[in-house]
Every structure is written in structure tokens, then in C-alpha cells.
Design an enzyme around this catalytic site. Sequence first.
Site, PDB file in Angstrom:
ATOM      1  N   LEU A 242      -1.755  -3.192   1.573  1.00 35.55           N
ATOM      2  CA  LEU A 242      -1.508  -1.833   1.102  1.00 35.55           C
ATOM      3  C   LEU A 242      -2.011  -0.768   2.075  1.00 35.55           C
ATOM      4  O   LEU A 242      -1.756   0.419   1.877  1.00 35.55           O
ATOM      5  CB  LEU A 242      -2.182  -1.608  -0.256  1.00 35.55           C
ATOM      6  CG  LEU A 242      -1.528  -2.237  -1.479  1.00 35.55           C
ATOM      7  CD1 LEU A 242      -2.327  -1.901  -2.727  1.00 35.55           C
ATOM      8  CD2 LEU A 242      -0.082  -1.762  -1.631  1.00 35.55           C
TER       9      LEU A 242
ATOM     10  N   PRO B  58      -1.190   0.314   5.147  1.00 34.30           N
ATOM     11  CA  PRO B  58      -0.239   1.289   5.714  1.00 34.30           C
ATOM     12  C   PRO B  58       0.253   2.304   4.671  1.00 34.30           C
ATOM     13  O   PRO B  58       0.422   3.483   4.982  1.00 34.30           O
ATOM     14  CB  PRO B  58       0.913   0.398   6.213  1.00 34.30           C
ATOM     15  CG  PRO B  58       0.272  -0.919   6.476  1.00 34.30           C
ATOM     16  CD  PRO B  58      -0.751  -1.071   5.387  1.00 34.30           C
ATOM     17  N   TYR B  59       0.469   1.841   3.451  1.00 31.84           N
ATOM     18  CA  TYR B  59       0.895   2.744   2.379  1.00 31.84           C
ATOM     19  C   TYR B  59      -0.189   3.779   2.086  1.00 31.84           C
ATOM     20  O   TYR B  59       0.102   4.971   1.916  1.00 31.84           O
ATOM     21  CB  TYR B  59       1.205   1.923   1.129  1.00 31.84           C
ATOM     22  CG  TYR B  59       1.398   2.734  -0.130  1.00 31.84           C
ATOM     23  CD1 TYR B  59       2.568   3.456  -0.359  1.00 31.84           C
ATOM     24  CD2 TYR B  59       0.399   2.781  -1.110  1.00 31.84           C
ATOM     25  CE1 TYR B  59       2.744   4.201  -1.507  1.00 31.84           C
ATOM     26  CE2 TYR B  59       0.567   3.524  -2.266  1.00 31.84           C
ATOM     27  CZ  TYR B  59       1.737   4.232  -2.459  1.00 31.84           C
ATOM     28  OH  TYR B  59       1.907   4.969  -3.603  1.00 31.84           O
ATOM     29  N   LEU B  60      -1.435   3.345   2.051  1.00 35.28           N
ATOM     30  CA  LEU B  60      -2.532   4.273   1.775  1.00 35.28           C
ATOM     31  C   LEU B  60      -2.694   5.292   2.899  1.00 35.28           C
ATOM     32  O   LEU B  60      -3.035   6.451   2.644  1.00 35.28           O
ATOM     33  CB  LEU B  60      -3.836   3.493   1.562  1.00 35.28           C
ATOM     34  CG  LEU B  60      -3.861   2.582   0.327  1.00 35.28           C
ATOM     35  CD1 LEU B  60      -5.169   1.799   0.268  1.00 35.28           C
ATOM     36  CD2 LEU B  60      -3.661   3.380  -0.952  1.00 35.28           C
TER      37      LEU B  60
ATOM     38  N   LYS C  41       0.051   7.860   2.239  1.00 31.25           N
ATOM     39  CA  LYS C  41      -0.265   8.741   1.114  1.00 31.25           C
ATOM     40  C   LYS C  41      -1.375   9.719   1.482  1.00 31.25           C
ATOM     41  O   LYS C  41      -1.320  10.904   1.118  1.00 31.25           O
ATOM     42  CB  LYS C  41      -0.677   7.916  -0.105  1.00 31.25           C
ATOM     43  CG  LYS C  41       0.418   7.043  -0.691  1.00 31.25           C
ATOM     44  CD  LYS C  41       1.641   7.851  -1.101  1.00 31.25           C
ATOM     45  CE  LYS C  41       1.416   8.706  -2.323  1.00 31.25           C
ATOM     46  NZ  LYS C  41       2.656   9.420  -2.730  1.00 31.25           N
TER      47      LYS C  41
END
Length: 208
Positions: A121, A123-125, A128
Site C-alpha cells: 500500500l 505507493p498508494y499512501l 494520497k
Amino acid sequence: MTTLIIGANGKIGRRLCEQAARKGHPVRAMARNEQQKAFLDSIGVETVMGDLTGQMTHAFEGCDQVVFTAGSGAATGLDQTLMVDLNGAMRAVDLAREHGIRRFFMVSTLHTDPLKGPEKLQPYLVAKRAADAYLQCSNLEHVILRPGRLSDEAGSGHIETDPARAATGDVSRDNVATALLTLLARKTTAPGEIVLLDGDRPIEQALE
């Protein structure tokens, strides 16, 4: 006030559109393809075609506020994380400013520190965290919603905004949608961040 919902076909977005339609709140749902448009049309909301990775400028015309609740999804690659969760969100902020839109609501995450998240997760964080910072540095009146671990449990209509007072780190998508609609209906909203967790306080009261 007409609200543009970006991510209208997502799990939170659909619930928000359905609740808005039931309560007569004017929304414009952005759909990426005809299948999505057919569903959104069926629940009685205005629908406009648009794509976070393509053309969407026209979707903002005539709107007063924006909800960004889109996400690339777990099944996509890092390229879509960059194009949707980061660049898509930044483009939405820019277009809101260009169209003179006053308010922007970002559905983010409770935790955005990549080093504290699961490796898959991270890269997603990062995306965001950067998108949130971009909104915070804009001149838009904005609210960043930070829901906990999302569930498909039926909405209770009760939440907690203080993690120390919440029984769990979960929140139902129904409750997130209801909280969003509550904020959208208000004429003024103090800029800031709001944690959303399932709790014991009525949503209207918890968001005061």
C-alpha cells in the site's frame, strides 16, 4: 448548490449518489463509461461523462462544490495509482479553481505515512499524502475526510471523530456517505480534516 462527484461509481460514491437522490440534493455524477452512466442514470442523478486520466474539464461547469472519492483500486498497477490517486486528484483541484468552485471535499485515508503502512500500500499512501498536501496548499475551502478501515456494514448513522473514543478503527461506507452529504448540505464548512470512525454519536452532532 450542485455537487460534482468524482468517483461516483465507487463504493462510497454510489452510496453518496443514492442518498443524495433520495434527499433531493443536486449532484452531478462523473461516469467513465456507458455502463457506469446507465447505473447512475437509473438512480435519478445527473450524469456526465469524464475521465480522470483524460477529458473532464466540462464536468466542472456550473458546479459549486466537488467531492473526490475516486481510487485506482487494488487490482491496478502503480501507473494507475499515479494517474488517478495523485495526478487525477491534483487535476481536479486545479479545475475546481479554474471554474471558480468554492468548496472541495477529499476522501482520503486515516493514515498516510507510507513508512507505517503495508509494503503493497505504500505507493498508494504516497499518492494520497501528496494529493492531500496539494489541496491544503490551494486557495479552496476544503475538508479532508479520513475514514478508518472501510466496511460494507449497514450504516448506523452514528460516528466518532476522535480515534481515542472509538471502539474500533472501522467505519461503514454508508456512514462515510452520510457524513459527506451532511457536510455538503451546509452553507459553510470550516477547512480542515475530519476523522470518520463508527461510534455512538449521531452524524449531524459529531460533525458540529
